[in-house]
Motif scaffolding. Structure first.
Motif, PDB file in Angstrom:
ATOM      1  N   ILE A  34      69.139 -31.682  11.354  1.00  0.00           N
ATOM      2  CA  ILE A  34      69.707 -30.771  10.353  1.00  0.00           C
ATOM      3  C   ILE A  34      68.899 -29.482  10.306  1.00  0.00           C
ATOM      4  CG2 ILE A  34      70.140 -30.447   7.882  1.00  0.00           C
ATOM      5  CD1 ILE A  34      70.580 -33.502   7.710  1.00  0.00           C
ATOM      6  N   PHE A  35      67.571 -29.617  10.384  1.00  0.00           N
ATOM      7  CA  PHE A  35      66.699 -28.438  10.379  1.00  0.00           C
ATOM      8  C   PHE A  35      66.979 -27.551  11.592  1.00  0.00           C
ATOM      9  CE2 PHE A  35      62.405 -26.554  11.345  1.00  0.00           C
ATOM     10  CZ  PHE A  35      62.409 -25.652  10.290  1.00  0.00           C
ATOM     11  N   ALA A  36      67.141 -28.167  12.754  1.00  0.00           N
ATOM     12  CA  ALA A  36      67.434 -27.404  13.975  1.00  0.00           C
ATOM     13  C   ALA A  36      68.771 -26.688  13.865  1.00  0.00           C
ATOM     14  CB  ALA A  36      67.426 -28.335  15.188  1.00  0.00           C
ATOM     15  N   GLU A  37      69.764 -27.346  13.249  1.00  0.00           N
ATOM     16  CA  GLU A  37      71.079 -26.726  13.060  1.00  0.00           C
ATOM     17  C   GLU A  37      70.994 -25.514  12.135  1.00  0.00           C
ATOM     18  OE1 GLU A  37      73.407 -29.933  11.573  1.00  0.00           O
ATOM     19  OE2 GLU A  37      73.487 -30.987  13.512  1.00  0.00           O
ATOM     20  N   SER A  38      69.944 -25.474  11.307  1.00  0.00           N
ATOM     21  CA  SER A  38      69.747 -24.355  10.383  1.00  0.00           C
ATOM     22  C   SER A  38      68.906 -23.240  10.994  1.00  0.00           C
ATOM     23  CB  SER A  38      69.077 -24.856   9.098  1.00  0.00           C
ATOM     24  OG  SER A  38      69.857 -25.848   8.470  1.00  0.00           O
ATOM     25  N   GLY A  39      68.542 -23.394  12.256  1.00  0.00           N
ATOM     26  CA  GLY A  39      67.786 -22.345  12.941  1.00  0.00           C
ATOM     27  C   GLY A  39      66.321 -22.630  13.130  1.00  0.00           C
ATOM     28  N   GLY A  40      65.853 -23.782  12.649  1.00  0.00           N
ATOM     29  CA  GLY A  40      64.452 -24.136  12.811  1.00  0.00           C
ATOM     30  C   GLY A  40      64.163 -24.705  14.189  1.00  0.00           C
ATOM     31  N   ILE A  41      62.881 -24.880  14.488  1.00  0.00           N
ATOM     32  CA  ILE A  41      62.435 -25.442  15.761  1.00  0.00           C
ATOM     33  C   ILE A  41      61.815 -26.809  15.475  1.00  0.00           C
ATOM     34  CG2 ILE A  41      60.973 -25.099  17.788  1.00  0.00           C
ATOM     35  CD1 ILE A  41      60.792 -22.092  16.822  1.00  0.00           C
ATOM     36  N   VAL A  42      62.253 -27.824  16.185  1.00  0.00           N
ATOM     37  CA  VAL A  42      61.685 -29.155  15.987  1.00  0.00           C
ATOM     38  C   VAL A  42      60.357 -29.233  16.733  1.00  0.00           C
ATOM     39  CG1 VAL A  42      61.983 -31.625  16.368  1.00  0.00           C
ATOM     40  CG2 VAL A  42      63.945 -30.218  15.690  1.00  0.00           C
ATOM     41  N   GLY A  43      59.286 -29.569  16.016  1.00  0.00           N
ATOM     42  CA  GLY A  43      57.971 -29.688  16.635  1.00  0.00           C
ATOM     43  C   GLY A  43      57.821 -30.997  17.377  1.00  0.00           C
ATOM     44  N   ASP A  44      57.042 -30.984  18.448  1.00  0.00           N
ATOM     45  CA  ASP A  44      56.834 -32.198  19.235  1.00  0.00           C
ATOM     46  C   ASP A  44      55.932 -33.189  18.507  1.00  0.00           C
ATOM     47  OD1 ASP A  44      58.400 -31.259  21.324  1.00  0.00           O
ATOM     48  OD2 ASP A  44      56.703 -30.312  22.342  1.00  0.00           O
ATOM     49  N   SER A  45      54.858 -32.690  17.911  1.00  0.00           N
ATOM     50  CA  SER A  45      53.882 -33.567  17.269  1.00  0.00           C
ATOM     51  C   SER A  45      52.981 -32.748  16.356  1.00  0.00           C
ATOM     52  CB  SER A  45      53.017 -34.260  18.327  1.00  0.00           C
ATOM     53  OG  SER A  45      52.227 -33.303  19.013  1.00  0.00           O
ATOM     54  N   LEU A  46      52.208 -33.461  15.516  1.00  0.00           N
ATOM     55  CA  LEU A  46      51.213 -32.785  14.682  1.00  0.00           C
ATOM     56  C   LEU A  46      50.163 -32.105  15.547  1.00  0.00           C
ATOM     57  CD1 LEU A  46      50.545 -35.465  11.898  1.00  0.00           C
ATOM     58  CD2 LEU A  46      51.815 -33.326  11.644  1.00  0.00           C
ATOM     59  N   VAL A  47      49.783 -32.755  16.643  1.00  0.00           N
ATOM     60  CA  VAL A  47      48.783 -32.185  17.547  1.00  0.00           C
ATOM     61  C   VAL A  47      49.273 -30.846  18.092  1.00  0.00           C
ATOM     62  CG1 VAL A  47      47.543 -32.516  19.712  1.00  0.00           C
ATOM     63  CG2 VAL A  47      47.879 -34.460  18.169  1.00  0.00           C
ATOM     64  N   GLN A  48      50.535 -30.819  18.487  1.00  0.00           N
ATOM     65  CA  GLN A  48      51.091 -29.582  19.050  1.00  0.00           C
ATOM     66  C   GLN A  48      51.082 -28.452  18.037  1.00  0.00           C
ATOM     67  OE1 GLN A  48      55.193 -29.319  18.859  1.00  0.00           O
ATOM     68  NE2 GLN A  48      55.233 -27.233  19.645  1.00  0.00           N
ATOM     69  N   VAL A  49      51.654 -28.700  16.856  1.00  0.00           N
ATOM     70  CA  VAL A  49      51.772 -27.603  15.893  1.00  0.00           C
ATOM     71  C   VAL A  49      50.409 -27.177  15.366  1.00  0.00           C
ATOM     72  CG1 VAL A  49      54.147 -28.192  15.257  1.00  0.00           C
ATOM     73  CG2 VAL A  49      52.242 -29.134  13.911  1.00  0.00           C
ATOM     74  N   ALA A  50      49.459 -28.113  15.291  1.00  0.00           N
ATOM     75  CA  ALA A  50      48.118 -27.768  14.798  1.00  0.00           C
ATOM     76  C   ALA A  50      47.418 -26.785  15.718  1.00  0.00           C
ATOM     77  CB  ALA A  50      47.272 -29.033  14.640  1.00  0.00           C
ATOM     78  N   GLN A  51      47.836 -26.741  16.971  1.00  0.00           N
ATOM     79  CA  GLN A  51      47.252 -25.815  17.937  1.00  0.00           C
ATOM     80  C   GLN A  51      48.041 -24.515  18.072  1.00  0.00           C
ATOM     81  OE1 GLN A  51      44.389 -25.884  19.846  1.00  0.00           O
ATOM     82  NE2 GLN A  51      43.815 -27.609  18.533  1.00  0.00           N
ATOM     83  N   GLU A  52      49.320 -24.548  17.682  1.00  0.00           N
ATOM     84  CA  GLU A  52      50.203 -23.419  17.986  1.00  0.00           C
ATOM     85  C   GLU A  52      50.498 -22.496  16.809  1.00  0.00           C
ATOM     86  OE1 GLU A  52      53.793 -24.218  20.073  1.00  0.00           O
ATOM     87  OE2 GLU A  52      52.846 -25.573  21.517  1.00  0.00           O
ATOM     88  N   VAL A  53      50.440 -23.014  15.575  1.00  0.00           N
ATOM     89  CA  VAL A  53      50.908 -22.204  14.450  1.00  0.00           C
ATOM     90  C   VAL A  53      49.736 -21.653  13.638  1.00  0.00           C
ATOM     91  CG1 VAL A  53      52.994 -23.634  14.337  1.00  0.00           C
ATOM     92  CG2 VAL A  53      51.106 -24.101  12.765  1.00  0.00           C
ATOM     93  N   ASP A  54      50.072 -20.780  12.704  1.00  0.00           N
ATOM     94  CA  ASP A  54      49.061 -20.162  11.834  1.00  0.00           C
ATOM     95  C   ASP A  54      48.944 -20.878  10.490  1.00  0.00           C
ATOM     96  OD1 ASP A  54      48.583 -17.847  13.633  1.00  0.00           O
ATOM     97  OD2 ASP A  54      50.675 -17.415  13.160  1.00  0.00           O
ATOM     98  N   VAL A  55      50.067 -21.426  10.023  1.00  0.00           N
ATOM     99  CA  VAL A  55      50.095 -22.098   8.721  1.00  0.00           C
ATOM    100  C   VAL A  55      50.898 -23.392   8.859  1.00  0.00           C
ATOM    101  CG1 VAL A  55      50.772 -21.954   6.294  1.00  0.00           C
ATOM    102  CG2 VAL A  55      50.024 -19.889   7.496  1.00  0.00           C
TER     103      VAL A  55
END
Length: 290
Positions: free
Chosen positions: A38-59
């Motif tokens: 549902i989030f992806a259908e709203s334009g969001g990006i589905v993250g692969d894992s906590l490890v991934q997003v913890a390295q890639e994002v700012d917040v």
């Protein structure tokens, strides 16, 4: 600024969608893959894992149901802090305890990561409309840096001081929500036993000193419609009043009314109404009165 939102539940999903609508690049992670879709259908990006997003994002923001979920997501081996980059900012919108906030804050600091506790009030409708009340504790410079994010999510944004203060205030809020919910439930049972129409009672009390936002919410959104799909589940209200009681005990304070409400909510939490909206406390009390 690149964002991630962990916990796409009744509150988290509309909050994350609002961030997407505000043109933030936002990753979403949830245990239920349906919510991620549902989030992806709203334009969001589905993250692969906590490890991934913890390295890639700012917040990274979280909105999770239980304290154990919060500790696992932040402090687990595969969690955010163990894998986060320096300069990462963490915001937790969950309702937990001040002790957990302080634990996460201290562990994050060791890694050069900042943490804010930012519990919310306003229900699904507030999350959807971006009108939440947000109570933020933590370092002021970090609060100022992410204030534009809070502006997307809420209308009433409060800086409360040191980490954990936001949670203390939220738990006091939940204490009063619990007590008001119990009062509404008992009042409706009393009215019903005396043959008073609920519509009449609401019209009068909503214009009298007995008026409360909880009474208005419970009656107009749920009880009058006989619709108890959870905006906030009864079992979660029990979780919150339990956290209130632990906070009171830590401060060597007794809450006589809180003790009674906690016991009643515990019984309701173990009943068929546990997954219904907290307004279903009225149904539980009506069953007890038979």
């Amino acid at each position: 600024m690149k964002l991630a939102f962990v916990g796409l539940g009744n509150m988290g999903l509309p909050m994350a969608v609002n961030l997407v609508k505000a043109n933030y690049e936002t990753f979403g992670i949830n245990r239920s893959k349906k919510k991620e879709e549902i989030f992806a259908e709203s334009g969001g990006i589905v993250g692969d894992s906590l490890v991934q997003v913890a390295q890639e994002v700012d917040v990274i923001m979280t909105c999770l149901p239980l304290p154990s979920d919060v500790e696992r997501v932040y402090l687990g081996e595969e969690g955010i802090i163990a894998n986060g980059k320096r300069g990462l900012i963490l915001i937790d919108f969950s309702t937990v305890s001040p002790d957990i906030n302080e634990k996460i804050y201290n562990e994050a600091k060791k890694k050069g990561i900042d943490f804010l506790d930012a519990p919310i009030s306003g229900g699904n409708e507030g999350a959807r409309l971006g009108t939440l009340s947000i109570m933020v504790g933590g370092d002021k410079k970090v609060f100022d840096k992410v204030y534009p994010i809070f502006e997307v999510l809420g209308q009433n944004i409060f800086y409360t001081g040191k980490v954990g203060n936001g949670t203390v205030i939220k738990l006091i809020n939940q204490y009063m929500v619990s007590v008001h919910t119990q009062a509404v439930s008992e009042a409706l049972c009393l009215a019903e036993k005396n043959g008073i129409a609920f519509e009449t009672l609401f019209e009068i009390l909503n214009n009298s000193y007995a008026q409360s936002r909880i009474y208005e919410r419970h009656y107009t959104q749920h009880i009058s419609k006989e619709e108890y799909k959870p905006g906030f589940a009864l079992k979660l209200l029990y979780k919150d009043i339990s956290l209130v009681q632990k906070m009171a005990e830590k401060n060597t304070l007794t809450l006589p009314l809180g003790n009674q409400v906690e016991e009643l909510l515990k019984e309701a939490k173990d009943s068929v109404f546990q997954d219904d909206d907290m307004s279903a406390m009225y149904l539980f009390m009506r069953e007890q009165a038979k």
